[in-house]
Design a protein around this motif. Sequence first.
Motif, PDB file in Angstrom:
ATOM      1  N   ILE A   7      16.469  -6.349  -0.198  1.00 46.00           N
ATOM      2  CA  ILE A   7      15.900  -7.237  -1.210  1.00 46.00           C
ATOM      3  C   ILE A   7      16.533  -8.609  -1.032  1.00 46.00           C
ATOM      4  CG2 ILE A   7      15.717  -7.727  -3.681  1.00 46.00           C
ATOM      5  CD1 ILE A   7      15.988  -4.672  -4.128  1.00 46.00           C
ATOM      6  N   PHE A   8      15.700  -9.632  -0.952  1.00 48.46           N
ATOM      7  CA  PHE A   8      16.197 -11.004  -0.850  1.00 48.46           C
ATOM      8  C   PHE A   8      15.777 -11.752  -2.102  1.00 48.46           C
ATOM      9  CE2 PHE A   8      16.052 -15.481   0.343  1.00 48.46           C
ATOM     10  CZ  PHE A   8      17.289 -15.630   0.932  1.00 48.46           C
ATOM     11  N   VAL A   9      16.744 -12.280  -2.848  1.00 54.37           N
ATOM     12  CA  VAL A   9      16.470 -13.057  -4.053  1.00 54.37           C
ATOM     13  C   VAL A   9      16.483 -14.523  -3.646  1.00 54.37           C
ATOM     14  CG1 VAL A   9      17.190 -13.562  -6.412  1.00 54.37           C
ATOM     15  CG2 VAL A   9      17.574 -11.271  -5.447  1.00 54.37           C
ATOM     16  N   ALA A  10      15.295 -15.139  -3.620  1.00 52.41           N
ATOM     17  CA  ALA A  10      15.119 -16.456  -3.012  1.00 52.41           C
ATOM     18  C   ALA A  10      15.591 -17.624  -3.862  1.00 52.41           C
ATOM     19  CB  ALA A  10      13.653 -16.656  -2.645  1.00 52.41           C
ATOM     20  N   GLU A  11      15.607 -17.471  -5.153  1.00 51.11           N
ATOM     21  CA  GLU A  11      15.983 -18.598  -6.006  1.00 51.11           C
ATOM     22  C   GLU A  11      17.503 -18.576  -6.202  1.00 51.11           C
ATOM     23  OE1 GLU A  11      13.412 -20.529  -6.819  1.00 51.11           O
ATOM     24  OE2 GLU A  11      11.935 -19.095  -6.155  1.00 51.11           O
ATOM     25  N   PRO A  12      18.198 -19.632  -5.811  1.00 54.02           N
ATOM     26  CA  PRO A  12      19.656 -19.611  -5.799  1.00 54.02           C
ATOM     27  C   PRO A  12      20.308 -19.443  -7.164  1.00 54.02           C
ATOM     28  CG  PRO A  12      18.831 -21.786  -5.221  1.00 54.02           C
ATOM     29  CD  PRO A  12      17.655 -20.870  -5.285  1.00 54.02           C
ATOM     30  N   LYS A  13      19.647 -19.814  -8.234  1.00 54.61           N
ATOM     31  CA  LYS A  13      20.268 -19.705  -9.555  1.00 54.61           C
ATOM     32  C   LYS A  13      19.585 -18.652 -10.425  1.00 54.61           C
ATOM     33  CE  LYS A  13      22.037 -24.337  -9.428  1.00 54.61           C
ATOM     34  NZ  LYS A  13      22.090 -25.652 -10.006  1.00 54.61           N
ATOM     35  N   MET A  14      18.799 -17.772  -9.816  1.00 55.00           N
ATOM     36  CA  MET A  14      18.076 -16.773 -10.585  1.00 55.00           C
ATOM     37  C   MET A  14      19.042 -15.782 -11.249  1.00 55.00           C
ATOM     38  SD  MET A  14      14.984 -14.270  -9.391  1.00 55.00           S
ATOM     39  CE  MET A  14      13.832 -15.564  -9.097  1.00 55.00           C
ATOM     40  N   TYR A  15      20.035 -15.354 -10.499  1.00 57.87           N
ATOM     41  CA  TYR A  15      21.037 -14.406 -11.009  1.00 57.87           C
ATOM     42  C   TYR A  15      22.422 -14.859 -10.591  1.00 57.87           C
ATOM     43  CZ  TYR A  15      17.168 -11.007 -11.143  1.00 57.87           C
ATOM     44  OH  TYR A  15      16.005 -10.359 -11.378  1.00 57.87           O
ATOM     45  N   THR A  16      23.404 -14.568 -11.432  1.00 58.83           N
ATOM     46  CA  THR A  16      24.785 -14.693 -10.973  1.00 58.83           C
ATOM     47  C   THR A  16      25.069 -13.453 -10.134  1.00 58.83           C
ATOM     48  OG1 THR A  16      25.718 -13.466 -12.834  1.00 58.83           O
ATOM     49  CG2 THR A  16      25.441 -15.871 -13.129  1.00 58.83           C
ATOM     50  N   HIS A  51      11.707  -6.795   0.717  1.00 59.35           N
ATOM     51  CA  HIS A  51      11.262  -7.161  -0.623  1.00 59.35           C
ATOM     52  C   HIS A  51      11.833  -8.541  -0.943  1.00 59.35           C
ATOM     53  CE1 HIS A  51      10.969  -2.820  -0.468  1.00 59.35           C
ATOM     54  NE2 HIS A  51      10.089  -2.902  -1.453  1.00 59.35           N
ATOM     55  N   LEU A  52      11.009  -9.362  -1.574  1.00 56.92           N
ATOM     56  CA  LEU A  52      11.395 -10.729  -1.888  1.00 56.92           C
ATOM     57  C   LEU A  52      11.220 -10.953  -3.382  1.00 56.92           C
ATOM     58  CD1 LEU A  52      12.163 -13.467  -0.550  1.00 56.92           C
ATOM     59  CD2 LEU A  52       9.728 -13.917  -0.348  1.00 56.92           C
ATOM     60  N   VAL A  53      12.233 -11.524  -4.022  1.00 53.69           N
ATOM     61  CA  VAL A  53      12.168 -11.852  -5.445  1.00 53.69           C
ATOM     62  C   VAL A  53      12.178 -13.373  -5.549  1.00 53.69           C
ATOM     63  CG1 VAL A  53      13.297 -11.621  -7.685  1.00 53.69           C
ATOM     64  CG2 VAL A  53      13.421  -9.743  -6.031  1.00 53.69           C
ATOM     65  N   ILE A  54      11.139 -13.938  -6.173  1.00 54.64           N
ATOM     66  CA  ILE A  54      11.030 -15.387  -6.302  1.00 54.64           C
ATOM     67  C   ILE A  54      10.671 -15.759  -7.737  1.00 54.64           C
ATOM     68  CG2 ILE A  54      10.336 -15.694  -3.881  1.00 54.64           C
ATOM     69  CD1 ILE A  54       7.465 -16.142  -4.844  1.00 54.64           C
ATOM     70  N   ALA A  55      10.836 -17.043  -8.047  1.00 54.18           N
ATOM     71  CA  ALA A  55      10.410 -17.554  -9.345  1.00 54.18           C
ATOM     72  C   ALA A  55       9.508 -18.765  -9.148  1.00 54.18           C
ATOM     73  CB  ALA A  55      11.614 -17.917 -10.210  1.00 54.18           C
ATOM     74  N   LYS A  56      10.004 -19.767  -8.440  1.00 53.98           N
ATOM     75  CA  LYS A  56       9.252 -21.006  -8.265  1.00 53.98           C
ATOM     76  C   LYS A  56       8.886 -21.280  -6.812  1.00 53.98           C
ATOM     77  CE  LYS A  56      11.512 -23.107 -12.218  1.00 53.98           C
ATOM     78  NZ  LYS A  56      12.414 -24.142 -12.681  1.00 53.98           N
ATOM     79  N   SER A  57       9.362 -20.482  -5.912  1.00 62.24           N
ATOM     80  CA  SER A  57       9.162 -20.743  -4.483  1.00 62.24           C
ATOM     81  C   SER A  57       7.699 -20.676  -4.085  1.00 62.24           C
ATOM     82  CB  SER A  57       9.923 -19.724  -3.648  1.00 62.24           C
ATOM     83  OG  SER A  57      11.300 -19.862  -3.837  1.00 62.24           O
ATOM     84  N   MET A  58       7.356 -21.513  -3.133  1.00 69.72           N
ATOM     85  CA  MET A  58       6.035 -21.467  -2.509  1.00 69.72           C
ATOM     86  C   MET A  58       6.099 -20.431  -1.379  1.00 69.72           C
ATOM     87  SD  MET A  58       4.240 -23.917  -3.998  1.00 69.72           S
ATOM     88  CE  MET A  58       2.928 -24.353  -2.900  1.00 69.72           C
ATOM     89  N   MET A  59       5.036 -19.690  -1.184  1.00 72.69           N
ATOM     90  CA  MET A  59       4.959 -18.709  -0.105  1.00 72.69           C
ATOM     91  C   MET A  59       3.670 -18.958   0.662  1.00 72.69           C
ATOM     92  SD  MET A  59       7.644 -16.842  -0.108  1.00 72.69           S
ATOM     93  CE  MET A  59       7.048 -15.802   1.180  1.00 72.69           C
ATOM     94  N   SER A  60       3.779 -19.673   1.773  1.00 71.06           N
ATOM     95  CA  SER A  60       2.610 -19.978   2.590  1.00 71.06           C
ATOM     96  C   SER A  60       2.379 -18.851   3.596  1.00 71.06           C
ATOM     97  CB  SER A  60       2.825 -21.294   3.333  1.00 71.06           C
ATOM     98  OG  SER A  60       3.862 -21.129   4.293  1.00 71.06           O
ATOM     99  N   ALA A  61       1.261 -18.920   4.282  1.00 66.71           N
ATOM    100  CA  ALA A  61       0.958 -17.930   5.323  1.00 66.71           C
ATOM    101  C   ALA A  61       2.034 -17.963   6.403  1.00 66.71           C
ATOM    102  CB  ALA A  61      -0.420 -18.203   5.925  1.00 66.71           C
ATOM    103  N   SER A  62       2.517 -19.154   6.760  1.00 67.41           N
ATOM    104  CA  SER A  62       3.556 -19.224   7.800  1.00 67.41           C
ATOM    105  C   SER A  62       4.875 -18.644   7.299  1.00 67.41           C
ATOM    106  CB  SER A  62       3.739 -20.656   8.306  1.00 67.41           C
ATOM    107  OG  SER A  62       4.195 -21.491   7.276  1.00 67.41           O
ATOM    108  N   ASP A  63       5.195 -18.832   6.015  1.00 65.03           N
ATOM    109  CA  ASP A  63       6.392 -18.210   5.446  1.00 65.03           C
ATOM    110  C   ASP A  63       6.285 -16.692   5.566  1.00 65.03           C
ATOM    111  OD1 ASP A  63       7.501 -20.659   4.627  1.00 65.03           O
ATOM    112  OD2 ASP A  63       6.505 -20.554   2.680  1.00 65.03           O
ATOM    113  N   LEU A  64       5.122 -16.157   5.215  1.00 63.53           N
ATOM    114  CA  LEU A  64       4.915 -14.708   5.275  1.00 63.53           C
ATOM    115  C   LEU A  64       5.016 -14.189   6.704  1.00 63.53           C
ATOM    116  CD1 LEU A  64       2.040 -14.539   2.686  1.00 63.53           C
ATOM    117  CD2 LEU A  64       4.279 -13.473   2.430  1.00 63.53           C
TER     118      LEU A  64
END
Length: 164
Positions: A7-16, A51-64
């Motif tokens: 699991i990768f949590v993409a937003e740096p301040k989502m969780y401590t 698995h990816l956990v995001i909040a505000k991140s953009m996910m484009s086709a190239s990102d995927l």
Amino acid sequence: MAERRLIFVAEPKMYTAAEAACYFADLGVPYVLSESAGADDRWVHTRGASHLVIAKSMMSASDLRSMPNLRAIVKFGRGLERIDLEAATERGVVVAYTPFAVTGVAEGALLLMLALSKDLKLQMEAARRGAHPFDLPKGLELGGKTLGVVGFGSIGSTLASMAQ
């Protein structure tokens, strides 16, 4: 061979770190918290993520495409417009979101309206000083007023219903 999950949590301040340990411990799956807020290098460590956990991140086709093991994206909050759903569907990536905050967000908006109408900050400061309530301005009554709601999706319509 069993699929390796991460699991990768993409937003740096989502969780401590402590919160993440609590939230993900019972899953038995390793996780990585992003330390990067920069859009260019945010996905550097995601290559092995399933698995990816995001909040505000953009996910484009190239990102995927840069995440060959990705099987699921969980988006906190409503709205999936930042995710290329067509590309995710083509790759078989499940996309989920958390719509449970509707009532809380609407209640928060109503709380702020009430706090502003009664000048809650002034009232609290006066109470701390021991001022008599009759010596303070009464504030505005919200009853009978017209509420304008910009956007009438689930949050806007819930707020309108509460205010009614």
